[in-house]
Design a protein around this motif. Structure first.
Motif, PDB file in Angstrom:
ATOM      1  N   GLN A  50       0.851  -1.190   0.000  1.00 44.90           N
ATOM      2  CA  GLN A  50       0.000   0.000   0.000  1.00 44.90           C
ATOM      3  C   GLN A  50       0.892   1.247   0.000  1.00 44.90           C
ATOM      4  O   GLN A  50       1.887   1.300   0.724  1.00 44.90           O
ATOM      5  CB  GLN A  50      -0.895   0.026   1.240  1.00 44.90           C
ATOM      6  N   PRO A  51       0.534   2.267  -0.774  1.00 42.18           N
ATOM      7  CA  PRO A  51       1.405   3.436  -0.926  1.00 42.18           C
ATOM      8  C   PRO A  51       1.765   4.179   0.369  1.00 42.18           C
ATOM      9  O   PRO A  51       2.909   4.478   0.611  1.00 42.18           O
ATOM     10  CB  PRO A  51       0.622   4.357  -1.863  1.00 42.18           C
ATOM     11  N   ARG A  52       0.807   4.500   1.212  1.00 39.37           N
ATOM     12  CA  ARG A  52       1.082   5.288   2.416  1.00 39.37           C
ATOM     13  C   ARG A  52       0.643   4.532   3.657  1.00 39.37           C
ATOM     14  O   ARG A  52      -0.265   4.950   4.365  1.00 39.37           O
ATOM     15  CB  ARG A  52       0.391   6.642   2.322  1.00 39.37           C
ATOM     16  N   HIS A  53       1.308   3.432   3.927  1.00 43.20           N
ATOM     17  CA  HIS A  53       0.937   2.609   5.074  1.00 43.20           C
ATOM     18  C   HIS A  53       1.803   2.946   6.286  1.00 43.20           C
ATOM     19  O   HIS A  53       2.869   3.538   6.156  1.00 43.20           O
ATOM     20  CB  HIS A  53       1.080   1.122   4.730  1.00 43.20           C
ATOM     21  N   GLU A  54       1.302   2.554   7.443  1.00 45.76           N
ATOM     22  CA  GLU A  54       2.081   2.675   8.681  1.00 45.76           C
ATOM     23  C   GLU A  54       2.767   1.339   8.951  1.00 45.76           C
ATOM     24  O   GLU A  54       2.416   0.325   8.347  1.00 45.76           O
ATOM     25  CB  GLU A  54       1.150   3.027   9.846  1.00 45.76           C
ATOM     26  N   GLN A  55       3.742   1.351   9.847  1.00 44.86           N
ATOM     27  CA  GLN A  55       4.367   0.092  10.250  1.00 44.86           C
ATOM     28  C   GLN A  55       3.348  -0.739  11.020  1.00 44.86           C
ATOM     29  O   GLN A  55       2.462  -0.200  11.676  1.00 44.86           O
ATOM     30  CB  GLN A  55       5.569   0.343  11.154  1.00 44.86           C
TER      31      GLN A  55
END
Length: 64
Positions: A50-55
């Motif tokens: 996913q382009p703007r994912h969190e850890q």
């Protein structure tokens, strides 16, 4: 923060070229967040694509 278990049950992946000689070869470093990704678990791979994912929040993972 999202946990791996929040993504549902494990989705095991299968290598087409045989097992690597070293355990570390099952992992790559995500270019977006820098977290190691276990390529044997497709949940992790899809999350990190996913382009703007969190850890993902670390969890103890037990393998059978």
């Amino acid at each position: 923060m999202t946990k791996l278990s929040d993504l549902g049950p494990p989705i095991p992946g299968k290598r087409h070229d045989g097992e690597p000689a070293d355990e570390k070869d099952h992992f790559y470093k995500c270019k977006t967040c820098g977290q190691p990704v276990d390529m044997r678990d497709l949940r992790q791979v899809m999350w990190h694509e996913q382009p703007r994912h969190e850890q993902l929040k670390p969890e103890i993972v037990r393998r059978s």
